[in-house]
Structure formats: C-alpha cells, structure tokens
Design an enzyme around this catalytic site. Structure first.
Site, short mmCIF file in Angstrom:
data_model
loop_
_atom_site.label_atom_id
_atom_site.label_comp_id
_atom_site.label_asym_id
_atom_site.label_seq_id
_atom_site.Cartn_x
_atom_site.Cartn_y
_atom_site.Cartn_z
N GLY A 58 0.51 73.79 7.59
CA GLY A 58 -0.22 73.90 8.88
C GLY A 58 0.24 72.93 9.50
O GLY A 58 0.85 71.81 9.35
N TRP A 62 -0.01 72.66 19.38
CA TRP A 62 0.89 73.78 20.08
C TRP A 62 1.69 73.19 21.22
O TRP A 62 1.56 73.81 22.22
CB TRP A 62 0.03 74.66 20.25
CG TRP A 62 0.63 76.11 20.66
CD1 TRP A 62 0.38 76.76 21.83
CD2 TRP A 62 1.20 77.09 20.04
NE1 TRP A 62 1.36 77.77 21.83
CE2 TRP A 62 1.83 78.03 20.70
CE3 TRP A 62 1.24 77.24 18.45
CZ2 TRP A 62 2.30 79.22 20.14
CZ3 TRP A 62 2.41 78.23 18.00
CH2 TRP A 62 2.78 79.13 18.75
N SER A 92 -9.17 73.58 22.58
CA SER A 92 -7.83 73.32 23.12
C SER A 92 -7.32 74.37 24.05
O SER A 92 -7.46 75.54 23.76
CB SER A 92 -6.76 73.08 21.99
OG SER A 92 -5.41 73.28 22.52
N LYS A 179 16.91 66.90 17.00
CA LYS A 179 17.38 66.19 18.07
C LYS A 179 17.60 66.92 19.25
O LYS A 179 18.49 67.07 19.97
CB LYS A 179 19.02 65.70 17.42
CG LYS A 179 18.99 64.61 16.18
CD LYS A 179 18.01 63.48 16.76
CE LYS A 179 17.30 63.07 15.49
NZ LYS A 179 16.09 61.91 15.94
N ASP A 242 15.20 56.84 18.42
CA ASP A 242 14.55 57.89 19.44
C ASP A 242 14.04 57.42 20.69
O ASP A 242 14.18 57.65 21.63
CB ASP A 242 13.62 58.46 18.79
CG ASP A 242 12.97 59.72 19.20
OD1 ASP A 242 12.10 59.90 20.15
OD2 ASP A 242 13.79 61.11 19.10
N GLU A 246 15.60 57.60 24.37
CA GLU A 246 14.91 58.11 25.57
C GLU A 246 14.65 57.42 26.84
O GLU A 246 14.59 57.72 27.87
CB GLU A 246 13.68 58.91 25.21
CG GLU A 246 12.53 58.06 24.93
CD GLU A 246 11.48 58.93 24.08
OE1 GLU A 246 11.46 59.97 23.71
OE2 GLU A 246 10.33 58.23 23.98
N GLU A 416 22.52 64.82 21.69
CA GLU A 416 21.29 65.29 22.35
C GLU A 416 21.42 65.30 23.78
O GLU A 416 20.90 66.11 24.42
CB GLU A 416 20.09 64.18 21.77
CG GLU A 416 18.84 64.78 22.26
CD GLU A 416 17.62 64.38 21.67
OE1 GLU A 416 17.85 63.52 20.52
OE2 GLU A 416 16.42 64.66 21.69
#
Lengths: 504, 504
Positions: A58, A62, A92, A179, A242, A246, A416
């Site tokens: 599952g 999205w 949604s 990544k 991470d 960023e 990345e």
C-alpha cells in the site's frame, strides 16, 4: 579516546548488512569498508523472494515520492502476484492523477488511506511530513497485525521523539530513502530501461525487525525502485543528514549563495545578466557537472593559476562561517527545535501560502541568461566555485565529525546536489526548486537560506581579498571526501543525467 | 465573541494597580484606561516605606543592567538605612569595575553571589539570561526565607516553563523592566538630576505575592531607578514583547532593513555614502527623531505629495511580509522554540565568539556619512520611511492582536526604538548595537535579522513600484497606535535625550 574515532566505528557498524537473496559487496570508504548493494533490472526476478509474505503493498500518498514509487514498484513487480495499491485521504485532489496513471478503484489499486492500510502487508507512508505527524496515530491503528511499516524519511521518528510518541510494537519498520526528488526517481527509472544504471541511489535503515525479514524487505523495495546502489544507515542518521542537508548545501545555502554572489558581482560593476551567469548559471550548470565528473579537487585543479588563487581566497573566507552555520543547523535539528519550528510554521501557513522566493531582482535576468546558453557554456567563476566548494566541504566535514557513514555523507552533501537538484535548477531555476520541494524542505530553506545569505554578504564576501589560508587548503586537498566520492562514483551511471524542463 | 476583544479586556485587567504609598493615575489608552505611576526624585523620601522590611538589596550581576541599577538604587536610597550590595560570581572579571564605582568588600557592598543572596531581603537577579538559566537553582537555594526575588526580564520564567522548573514557593516575585539599555538607565538617571523627567520608562509585573507587598516593592524599585513612568504588565507579556521586539523592530528588522535598503540604493546607482545616508542615517537619525516628536502619522503627513506616494507604496509592499515574520517570531518565542535555540547557541558559542555583523561593505561608508552630518541633516527618504514605519506598525498590530496592553505595545515597539536604541545607533552604528546588546538579543538578531534582510530583498523591495493599497493606508491612518503614542508621549521628558558617543 578520540570521540571522532568511536563515531566512525559506530557509523561503520551501522552500514553493514548481509542478505541471502541479494549479493551485497564491500565498498572501500575512508575509515573502512562499507557494504552496498548494486541494483539493476536483472534482480527483479528476485523480488518475490525479498517480498515473501507481502501480497499487497500500500503506497499511502500521491505526492512527489508517492507517485514515483508506486509506479516504479508496479512496473518492477509486473508479472508477480504482488499488487501495488495507492491509498489517499478521502476527497484528495490527487485521485484524478492517480487514476490517470492506472491506479483505479475499478482494478482494485486505489482506495482510501484507511482501507488500503488495513489491507496491506507493506505500508509505505509517503504523505507529507506534517500530514504524517497529524495522521500517524490513525494510520497505526489501522495496520494489520505484523504489517510492515515503510518510510522514506526519518521525520516521523523525530516527531515522535519530540512529542513522546512511539511506533506500534510488533511491526517491522523499514526505511528506503531515495537520494533525490520524486520526479527524478521516476524519470531515471524509465531511463533505466534503455540506459544501464540510470537511477537514484537510496539509503535504507531498519527501525524494528521482530522477525528477521527487515533487511531483505528493504533491499527489495530499493531494488524495485530502481536504485543503482543501496547503502545502509540508521533512521536517526538519515533524518539528521537529510534535514540538515536540505537546509544547507542542497537548498538553503545554494539559494543564499547565488543571491549574495549576484549582488556582489552587480555591486562590482557587472550587468544583471553577467552577474547571474557568474553566480547562478555557474553553480547549477558547469560547476555541478565538473564536480560530478572530476570531483571537488578536480574543480580546483582545473583552474588556471590566477583562478586557483581566487578560489583559494574565497574558500578560505567561506569555510569557517559555513561550517559554523551547518553546525548550528545540525544542533537545532538534532535537538528537535527545528522540527517544532517547522510544525509551528505549518499551522500558521495553513491559513495563507508561503510567499515565493523568486521575486528578487536577480531572477529577472534568468531568461536572458538561459538564452545565452546556446552560444556556449559559462566558464566556472573561481570566486563562486570557491564559495560553493567551501560550503559543500563544510557540510561534509560536519557530517563526518558527527559520525555519519561516508556513503551517506557523499550522497547527502555532493551527489544529490550535483546529479539531481542542481541540474533540475539549471533547467528551471533555484527559486522554482525552493518553491517546489517538500514542504519541510521549503520551510527549512526559508528559515536558513537567509542565514547563509547574510553570512555570505556580511562576513564572507568582505573577506575574499584576504590571503588564502594554506592549512585550510591543505586540509581540503587531503580531505577524505575525494576518495569517498571516487569510490561512490564507480557505482554511478556513466551517462549524464538528462533533465527535460517538464515534470516526469 | 470577538477573541480580540477578550484579549483586550484581559490586557486592561493586567495593567491595573493601586498603592497606599504612591499615587498612580489613569492613562487613557485605546481600549480603556490603563494605570501608570509617574516617577520623580520628589518621591524618593517615600522609598523606605515602599521597601518596608527590606534592609539589604542584593544586586546580582554587574552587566549592563546590574551596574546601572545598583548605582541608581544606591543614589536614590542615600540617606536611608537600606544598603545596596553587589554580588558577583567568584573570580568575576567585573569586580574591579564594581570597586571602581564604590561597591567594595571593605565597605560591605561587594561580595560573592551566594553570600549576597543569602544576606539580602530583596535580590535583583540581573545576570545574563543564559547564566541565570544555569545558576538559578543554586541562587534559589541560598535565599533567606521570604526574601523577594526581583527580575528585569521574563526569560527565566520562559526557561522554567520550557524545562519544567518552578520558582521557589514562599517568596514574593516581582519584575521591574526598564525599557531601554542599561547604559541609558544610568545616564538618563544622572541627567535627571538637572533635567526634569529624564529617564527610561519601566514596566513592572508581579509573579508571586504571598504577603501583599509586591506592588509597592515593585513601584519603589522602579521609582528608585528613575523611571519617568511605570506601567504594569504580566511576566509572560513582558517576556514575549521583549524577546519578539528585539528580534523585530528594535534590532533584527532594523539591521535587515538598513542592509537591504543600502543595497537597493546602490544597485539603483547611488554611491556607497549616499546609499548609507538614505538608509542607515535616515532610520537612526531624522526618522527616529520625527517619530518621537510627531508620531508615525506625523512622519507621513510631513512628506510632500510625491514623497507621500512613495511612502505609501513602500508601506504597502512591506506591511504584510513584515507582519507575517513578526507573527512567526512570536509563535516561536511563545512556543519555547526560540528559548531552546538561544540556549543551544550559547553552548556552542562558549567555544568561540560570534562573528561580528559589522563587516559588510555598507559600514565602510559610515565614517564619511557621519562626517557629512556637520553640513546638515539627511532628509527623510520616503522609501526608507515607508519600509520602517510599515515594519513598526506590523509589530504594533501583532502585539495588539495578541492582547498586550497599549502601554507595553508603544514602549516595546516605538518608544524604546526611537528614544533609546536608534539614537544610540546614530551615535555609534547599527553593527555596534547588535554586537553590544544582551547576549540573548544578539543571538536573536543573528537568527532573525537575516529573515528580514531576505524578506526585504526578495519580496518587499521588488514590489515597491506597485500601487499603494488604499485600505492598508486607511488602516494605518486609523491605527490606535497614534493616540496611544500621544498619550504615552505626555509622560515623556520634553528634551531630546542626548547621547554622547561614549558609554556612561
């Protein structure tokens, strides 16, 4: 005992794994061998074994990652008994797009979040961080006994730590973290059909492993996503690198740097388009490609003597301030302060959107600068290169000191950026990037980009005429990141990753 | 029910007080009458009554506030039985300066922190926030039974809330918070000997009042400091407005604004000195003085039609982004996120100092710009004025919406800026200010100044050519801050507060 040494030893231990299904191999990295799994479509027949006990996957969400991962998994598992179903919140806005890509109620591959969670053996939670923070209790309550929880980001764990929550017992918890941006995860997978090895690398981590299946499930997931190479880390390490990355070199520092450099060149007499070329075009275009091809040391070596001298002075001016800022970001992310700040901002922004960052005067020069690409690529400006490389190395060094494995360091700090984000920005622009990343990344960039901007403007650029620091440059030349990048580079595709200006 | 209305009602209730010793009076403010006490040296004979039960006042700390308050209190209480003693951490570098000002071991007015706390009936905790966070447990343990705890800042309370600590029971807790820097608290007190009414206003708050003495003790303390007018608030309200204010209009926004405006004028063609004059000189000099004399609406009214139109466009461009940022700062301060971030930074900075903010290119123009003052004062630049006034009003409006009393709003958002901080910056410079305020203020300015800088550069200045928003300007004209400032202004000295370039 040297605390750095024990951090390195722990990091190494965290990277080790074995598998009876796949064939991991050693990857020589500074500090010792790490373990990696090389991916590829020839491994797809092994996926049903890796996913033993999983009939239904599952994919919850999205968004950028959800729509990429659902499609990659479906394609990789075509011909097997394993069904990939997408679960969305009722009402949604993404349902139409999911249906357009073949995930429908009719064929049993689209449903509500709750019903899909309840029917799945492996649940991939790919909704936005803030939504996950809000809905996780409800999601956990709907899980089948023994169902596997899959994450692509460690944010939920940090949120639980900050709020005193826990993961539900009795469920394997795995993370597979591509990544790169979701769009590239799909586009490069498609490219991989014709170009051997194209794809986005992933890290994996095991949060809970009650029945010993976790590693093979994670490896299977990563191979099915098309990851050219999969390396291991911990959930905490992934999350920290991470979120810090960023806010630093991947987005925050880049945005602050190009804005500061543009103003610097303008104030020195360049017209707006030339200043844009020397700052933004250089960083997103030729500099990123050069780092990807010849490494950080290769960039410096490729400059002529005058250029190298300018690079060295810029590097010297930028390194320590950038390092201090990365350390500050790291402390706040690690202490949970950044998580709380992001969630606070989420609540406030529910009322009104975030103002775009793309309105500052430099962006007006972008169309003309883009048009000039046809007449040849901008030369790498040594000042810009020195600032950028210093900032990148500052992040590398901070992560190394904090005990991150080298495979994670080079992916989060270099690969990345130069293979995914910067080429994307080159095709669109930095502002587009900032305004179209994950919510958490956007908020983080808004919080920290200005710190880099102010630092470059007020501390770094005023100091670039001072002599270079020989010791600092010697440390750059001897930095373990260079062999680490070369080792990681051997597992990357040999073709340039093409980026079309549209979204895949 | 209008939530703003109840916030206003609560705020009013928080401002009321009575006294059998002093004579408070009503002060008509938007929303209703607040209570204020007008100060003055003629009240000093009442101090022994206000301090009934207090024979020894212990001033803990010899920083900016400590050294000013100790001296003011000693002078005001000269001739009474009440002794003012200074308590320092053992080995403190401040001991020599305290002795040079007459606080000595020999005459029994200097001792260690612990021994002075243990011997005092009223303990004024005036050490730096981070030091207080670290030492408060030890200090509380040394208190005499029933001794009064005095604070000049609500930070400790916020820290205790964040860490789950509490104030010790059985002790009155009062706060008297001068609305200006420590140096001006002393210098204007000295000026008050010859100039009626010179001084820095203070707010007071009661945190605990087990025996009913708290209000008179606080009023006595404030009168003894020389406060021309004393108004009431709550500890929480004081803390929030103070921490937000220094990150916004008092320091952070000012720094970001002058840097952004300077670059804007430079990129538009001004030489460095002209750009400096139009930005920094205007804000710290003639604009501050004009606001002080004729109010915020008076500044706009004093412009010619073309100037007013430019002001209106700048105001329109700046107001909403500034408001959003003040709201974000407020949320983080209120949620404790900012407190934690500041304490994290403190720990990191214990190793190395903070880089100064004064190195950016604009400051090189300062000496020449200062020299030009002799030939006449810079005219108020309408663009700069519009940006500044919009930011100031954004803070005013945010505080009003959050339920702060109007006396606090105008002091924290306008008066402290135009009568204390900006004149100080005019004599020295903005960078000097940022580098010499309290540690917490410096850290907060480093965290948020760049947000304002980036906001002005990327969102506000690119929009100043768009038409003014009539509704926004109508709201400005009808803003309650104008009558509130005029009411507060009647209690201020009529002379300009002179600032010499040295430290008092």
């Amino acid at each position: 005992m040297d605390p750095t040494a024990s951090a390195t030893a722990r990091a190494l231990a965290d990277t080790t794994f074995t598998s009876d299904i796949f064939t991991p191999e050693p990857l020589a990295m500074p500090g010792g061998d790490e373990t990696v799994l090389r991916g590829g479509r020839h491994l797809f027949p092994l996926l049903p074994r890796a996913f033993a006990g999983v009939r239904r996957i599952g994919v919850i969400g999205w968004g950028s990652q959800g729509r990429a991962q659902a499609r990659n998994l479906r394609d990789s598992l075509a011909g097997s008994d394993i069904r990939v179903t997408v679960g969305l919140r009722p009402g949604s806005a993404s349902a139409a797009d999911a249906r357009a890509h073949g995930f429908t109620e009719e064929n049993g591959t689209l449903g509500t979040m709750r019903e899909v969670v309840a029917a799945s053996d492996l649940v991939l939670l790919l909704i936005a961080d803030a939504a996950l923070a809000e809905h996780h209790t409800e999601i956990f309550a709907a899980l089948r006994p023994g169902a596997v929880i899959g994450l692509s980001h460690g944010f939920l764990l940090a949120h639980l730590a900050e709020t005193g929550g826990t993961l539900p017992a009795g469920h394997p918890v795995i993370a597979v973290c591509p990544k790169g941006m979701g769009d590239s995860v799909r586009r490069l997978y498609e490219q991989g059909a014709t170009t051997e090895g194209a794809g986005i690398n992933s890290s994996f981590a095991v949060g809970a492993d009650p029945d010993g299946r976790a590693v093979d499930l994670a490896l299977g997931w990563s191979v099915a996503l098309g990851s050219p190479y999969t390396f291991r880390t911990t959930l905490e390490s992934e999350y920290l690198s991470d979120l810090v990355g960023e806010r630093a070199i991947l987005l925050g520092a880049v945005h602050g740097l190009v804005e500061a450099a543009w103003q610097h060149f303008r104030l020195a007499g360049d017209d707006a388009v030339t200043a844009y070329a020397r700052s933004c075009e250089v960083v997103t275009g030729p500099l990123a490609r050069a780092i990807s091809r010849v490494g950080l040391d290769g960039v410096r070596d490729g400059l002529d003597p005058a250029g190298r001298e300018e690079f060295d002075r810029a590097y010297t001016a930028a390194y320590r301030p950038a390092r201090a800022l990365v350390a500050e970001i790291y402390d706040e992310v690690a202490a949970g302060v950044e998580v709380r700040g992001v969630l606070l901002a989420e609540r406030r922004l529910a009322e009104g959107g975030m103002s775009p960052v793309g309105d500052s005067p430099m962006w007006a020069a972008a169309p003309e600068a883009h048009a000039r690409r046809a007449s040849g690529e901008t030369a790498i400006d040594p000042l810009t290169a020195g600032l950028f490389v210093a900032t990148m190395v500052a992040q590398v060094d901070e992560f190394a000191e904090r005990g991150h494995p080298w495979s994670e360091i080079v992916n989060e700090s270099v690969i990345e950026a130069v293979d995914s984000l910067l080429p994307y920005m080159h095709a669109r622009d930095v502002a587009f990037m900032v305004d179209n990343c994950s919510r958490t990344a956007r908020l983080g960039t808004r919080r920290w980009g200005p710190r880099f901007l102010a630092g470059y403007q007020q501390t770094v650029l005023p100091a670039v005429s001072r002599p270079a620091d020989a010791a600092l440059l010697a440390a750059f030349e001897g930095n373990p990141v260079h062999p680490a990048l070369r080792a990681a580079g051997r597992l990357r595709p040999t073709v340039d990753i093409s980026v079309d200006a549209g979204v895949g």
